[in-house]
Design a protein around this motif. Structure first.
Motif, short mmCIF file in Angstrom:
data_model
loop_
_atom_site.label_atom_id
_atom_site.label_comp_id
_atom_site.label_asym_id
_atom_site.label_seq_id
_atom_site.Cartn_x
_atom_site.Cartn_y
_atom_site.Cartn_z
N VAL A 219 -8.27 1.97 2.13
CA VAL A 219 -7.84 0.75 2.74
C VAL A 219 -8.86 0.35 4.13
O VAL A 219 -9.34 -0.81 4.33
N LEU B 15 -5.00 0.63 11.74
CA LEU B 15 -5.81 -0.64 11.27
C LEU B 15 -6.28 -1.44 12.23
O LEU B 15 -7.37 -2.05 12.20
N TYR C 221 -11.06 -3.04 4.47
CA TYR C 221 -10.39 -4.43 4.79
C TYR C 221 -11.08 -5.11 5.83
O TYR C 221 -10.91 -6.30 5.88
N ILE D 3 -10.71 -8.75 2.47
CA ILE D 3 -9.05 -8.82 2.71
C ILE D 3 -8.62 -8.82 1.38
O ILE D 3 -7.68 -7.91 0.97
N TRP E 167 0.66 -1.26 -0.06
CA TRP E 167 -0.13 -0.05 0.05
C TRP E 167 0.94 1.29 -0.14
O TRP E 167 0.21 2.44 -0.18
N ALA F 176 -9.21 -5.26 -0.07
CA ALA F 176 -8.33 -4.51 0.42
C ALA F 176 -7.00 -4.57 -0.16
O ALA F 176 -6.44 -3.57 -0.59
N LEU F 177 -6.45 -5.68 -0.54
CA LEU F 177 -5.03 -6.01 -0.90
C LEU F 177 -5.16 -5.55 -2.43
O LEU F 177 -4.15 -4.60 -2.68
#
Lengths: 79, 575
Positions: free
Chosen positions: B527, B497, B531, B558, B487, B561-562
């Motif tokens: 993000v 996070l 996430y 997940i 990121w 988000a990635l």
């Protein structure tokens, strides 16, 4: 004389028709009737949403949106 | 019947018959709403007084029949057994359709009283109903009312005791419809009236050519309204209040003196002063984020949403949105979940229950958990990115919309199951009832106050402890291949996070002290949305989806988000 049957999906905005029959299983018929869509009723098409979207109909001054699949199982005769 | 023996009264009827207005009328101020109201599913409970004794009144979700087609209606049917008396609210402008449920209710063994609501509107539309005749046929009291003005409410209450347990008449479906036809012939006459201006507007808002531009305008207007009210409250009410509060906190800060206690209660002083966003103390950031930054927008949002709901605009928006939402395996009602989620993901996730199949519920819930930021989070995104320029805020939203659309298309393709079509009543436009609007707004804001604020405090406490014992550093190093490698963010973002599990608004605030550039902030804010849902939403998702489906849903989050974070990094930061 052969007459093709019309369904709700065949109607254009501002067209009025009388509902003749509901074609479908028990659940479908019950579901549709409980919203007041009954044999003998007069419906008017208000709008057709583009690209296969729902049809908006008016019945007894009340509007209902109905998907094309369901609408195609409602047999009507143009008034 | 003996009204003293009645403990619980149910308010039942079709959707959109003005039940909640009747409810507001009958309950006054003592609403003890236990669950989330407004979103059609969770019911509202209140207390009412009849002849000196207290009764519980339950606003049951609207249903067309007692054979449920979705989980919302299932709730309604289950609640039937809890009541000693039913007030069946009927929309007088739509008697024929409403009578089906009435006849079904009369087959059960709970006493019924019929309230013919919107009596004035029916008269206005040229509809005349003979209530005495209807009463004779049904065999239970029938009372015309206008819930909006309170007309007839007193009569309704005084006649509750005249009802009795219905004598069992079993009728088949077909018999019921024939019976209804006969009733209508006897009690109702309709005089032809021309289209009113409201009916013309109603038609214009569902026709695609006029409806789509109007729909966009309504959405833009709503959000400008929210921003206007939110910013106004902050500028004229909350900032002055916090200016008065600052000297108090500084005094406390001096009294405590430096040390770990100071870090937890006041937080770090920045250049000798309190910074309400960055200090991270219970009395500073813990107080300022929920009250000074988020609450004004929450208030404005729920007021705006309640207006959209109570005027009857939302069903029209659902019709217009249906074509698009069908591509995601949903139908138009999915847009209502999106709207509710923009307030808070919890009621958003609950509202997926109005969808008919498991596939639809899974897609709808997963999509909102992935890509809909709640109002608290949106307020913070505006707060930290707005100062760099609106284009950065816009980037976050474009990324999230793209994520919603792409995930929707993919999920519709790969999730097995059916996606039934839209079948939705479009009620006429109605003037919202001020008291009901305020009550609804307040109940929703109260949920924010009681549920969000403890979490913010917990978050602040938690983060201070984690920093103190050095866990944040360890976590940051462990996850740095993802956080920095994929990121392009500093590894300290791990703390945000982590806090994002508790409260996403707090988490966004925590990005500020990390000294990131605006592009990195854009990536981090996006993000943080994608996430993982916050713990409150997560708890609801466990209940709504079940463990197995939730596990799938989390994997998708997940992965999203990635991927989304990685792509944004490539576009915004390069390699």
């Amino acid at each position: 004389m052969i007459r093709l049957e019309l369904t709700l999906t065949n109607l254009q905005p501002k067209q009025k028709a009388r509902i003749l029959r509901l074609e479908g299983g028990f659940g479908f018929q019950k579901n549709v009737r409980s919203r007041g869509i009954l044999e003998g009723k007069i419906v008017e098409v208000i709008a057709r949403q583009p690209v296969g979207g729902p049809i908006v109909i008016s019945m007894d001054k009340r509007n209902t949106a109905i998907g094309r699949g369901m609408a195609s199982r409602i047999i009507v005769a143009v008034e | 019947m003996d009204i003293q023996k009645v403990k619980t009264i149910l308010l039942m009827g079709n959707p959109n018959v003005g039940k909640s207005v009747v409810f507001s009328r009958l309950t006054g101020a003592n609403v003890i709403a236990s669950n989330y109201p407004g979103s059609t599913i969770e019911f509202t409970k209140g207390l009412m007084r009849i002849e000196g004794s207290k009764k519980e009144l339950i606003d049951v979700p609207g249903t067309y029949s007692l054979e449920p087609t979705n989980t919302a209606e299932e709730v309604a049917v289950k609640m039937l057994d809890e009541g000693d008396l039913i007030i069946n609210v009927i929309d007088s402008t739509n008697l024929e359709r409403n009578l089906y449920l009435t006849l079904e209710l009369l087959q059960r063994n709970t006493p019924v009283v019929v309230a013919l609501n919107m009596w004035d509107e029916a008269k206005h539309n040229g509809i005349t109903i003979n209530p005495d005749e209807l009463e004779k046929i049904l065999g239970v009291p029938v009372v015309p009312i206008v819930a909006l003005t309170g007309e007839g409410i007193k009569t309704l209450l005084s006649r509750l005791k005249e009802t009795h347990t219905p004598t069992d008449v079993s009728q088949s479906d077909a018999e019921k419809w024939i019976h209804i036809g006969e009733i209508i012939k006897k009690v109702q006459t309709i005089e032809h009236r021309h289209h009113t201006i409201w009916e013309k507007i109603s038609d214009a808002t569902v026709k695609p050519t006029t409806g789509l531009p109007i729909g966009l305008a309504v959405i833009l207007l709503t959000f400008s309204f929210i921003r206007f009210i939110g910013e106004g409250l902050i500028g004229y009410v909350l900032e002055p209040l916090f200016d008065m509060y600052t000297p108090v906190v500084m005094e406390i800060s001096r009294a405590i003196g430096p040390g770990i206690l100071h870090d937890i209660i006041i937080g770090r002083l920045i250049d000798g002063n309190i910074d309400y966003v960055e200090s991270m103390g219970l009395l500073t950031t813990g107080f300022f984020v929920p009250f000074g930054m988020v609450l004004p927008y929450i208030l404005a949002f729920y007021f705006g949403l309640s207006i959209l709901e109570d005027t009857g605009y939302l069903p029209r928006l659902s019709v217009l949105a249906d074509t698009i939402f069908h591509k995601f395996g949903l139908h138009g009602c999915g847009i209502v979940s999106v709207f509710l989620s923009l307030g808070c993901n919890v009621p958003g996730a609950l509202s997926t229950r109005i969808l008919e199949t498991r596939k639809q519920r899974f897609i709808s819930a997963t999509l909102l958990a992935i890509s809909i930021p709640c109002m608290a989070q949106i307020a913070m995104i505006f707060g930290i990115l707005g100062s760099y320029g609106m284009e950065y805020v816009l980037m976050v939203f474009i990324a999230l919309i793209a994520t919603y659309v792409l995930s929707g298309l993919l999920l519709n393709r790969y999730i097995a199951g059916e996606s039934p079509e839209l079948f939705l009543d479009i009620p006429p436009y109605r003037r919202p009832y001020g008291k009901a609007l305020l009550k609804k707004t307040w109940m929703r804001v109260r949920i924010f106050l009681t549920e969000a604020i403890p979490f913010v405090f917990l978050g602040v406490l938690f983060i201070n402890i984690l920093y103190a014992v050095g866990i944040i550093d360890t976590l940051g190093t462990f996850f740095s291949p993802v956080i920095s490698g994929i990121w392009g963010l500093p590894k300290e973002a791990a703390a945000a996070l982590l806090i994002g599990f508790l409260r996403k608004d707090m988490a966004i605030g925590m990005l500020l002290p990390l000294g990131m550039n605006p592009f990195q902030l854009v990536i981090a804010a996006t993000v943080l949305t994608i996430y993982f849902p916050c713990v409150a939403t997560f708890a609801v998702l466990v209940r709504e989806l079940g463990i197995q489906d939730l596990f799938k849903s989390v994997l998708l989050m997940i992965a999203a988000a990635l991927i989304v974070g990685g792509v944004m990094r490539l576009i915004l930061l390069g390699f």
